[in-house]
Design an enzyme around this catalytic site. Structure first.
Site, PDB file in Angstrom:
ATOM      1  CB  THR A 134     -99.624  -1.190   4.972  1.00 46.84           C
ATOM      2  OG1 THR A 134    -100.777  -2.018   4.753  1.00 46.84           O
ATOM      3  CG2 THR A 134     -99.048  -0.757   3.642  1.00 46.84           C
ATOM      4  CB  CYS A 135     -96.604   1.578   8.410  1.00 49.85           C
ATOM      5  SG  CYS A 135     -98.128   2.481   8.081  1.00 49.85           S
ATOM      6  CB  SER A 136     -94.656  -2.725  10.433  1.00 49.80           C
ATOM      7  OG  SER A 136     -94.929  -1.733  11.388  1.00 49.80           O
TER       8      SER A 136
ATOM      9  CB  THR B  71    -100.061   0.359  11.302  1.00 51.82           C
ATOM     10  OG1 THR B  71     -99.232   1.198  10.509  1.00 51.82           O
ATOM     11  CG2 THR B  71    -100.635   1.146  12.472  1.00 51.82           C
TER      12      THR B  71
END
Length: 191
Positions: free
Chosen positions: A55-57, A53
């Protein structure tokens, strides 16, 4: 919801460990418990809504990976990234992120930040951090974004985005669970 002083849930993580094999997927299943990961240790754990996803990545995992050595130098035994995804997805995400894989037999992932698959959301539920994004993103059950310091199975410090869980949140807050906030806490705690 987990708070400072809470004990982390005792769960089994379904992981994959490297075996001696010429197969293109040289891994076998290994159950790893919360106790094995956190008992008698001081660890940083950050949890996020999903592998791959945005923001996570783009921010959270790369930030912690870059700060890994500095975090460990501040009295931390290990850094874990947890998501409600299975072991196969977590490995592929780590590879796509350019994390260096630990090729040692019996190794469970990567050399720096360790990716923890919480595919059945057992740890996430036990932490009180389960959230559903069914109508908003079609995710179903995932983890709300948080980061914490775990000290011998207890929550020493916890940062929770948005001040708490917001099911089907249109926003994806990312203000207090970044590596800079964690580093600032660890530096202040070591004085």
């Amino acid at each position: 919801m987990a708070k400072e002083g809470s004990t982390v849930p005792s769960v089994i993580f379904k992981t994959r460990v490297r075996i001696d094999s010429k197969d293109e997927n040289p891994f076998d299943w290994k159950d790893v418990t919360s106790d094995e990961l956190f008992k008698g240790k001081r660890c940083v754990l950050f949890a996020l809504p999903g592998a791959f996803t945005p923001t996570c990545s783009s921010f959270q995992l790369p930030g912690y990976e870059a700060a890994y050595e500095e975090i460990k130098s501040l009295g931390i035994d290990e850094v874990y990234c947890l998501s409600v995804n299975d072991a196969f997805v977590m490995r592929q995400w780590g590879l796509k992120q350019g994390l260096e894989e630990d090729m040692t037999l019996g190794a469970n992932g990567f050399k720096k930040v360790k990716l923890l698959p919480d595919g059945a959301a057992a740890f996430t539920r036990g932490m009180g951090m389960s959230c559903v994004w069914d109508t908003e993103r079609g995710f179903g059950e995932r983890s709300w974004r948080y980061s914490c310091v775990l000290n011998d199975m207890k929550v020493e410090k916890i940062f929770i985005e948005g001040g708490g869980i917001t099911p089907n949140s249109a926003a994806d807050p990312y203000e207090v669970t970044d590596e800079k906030t964690m580093l600032a806490y660890l530096k202040s705690a070591s004085k």
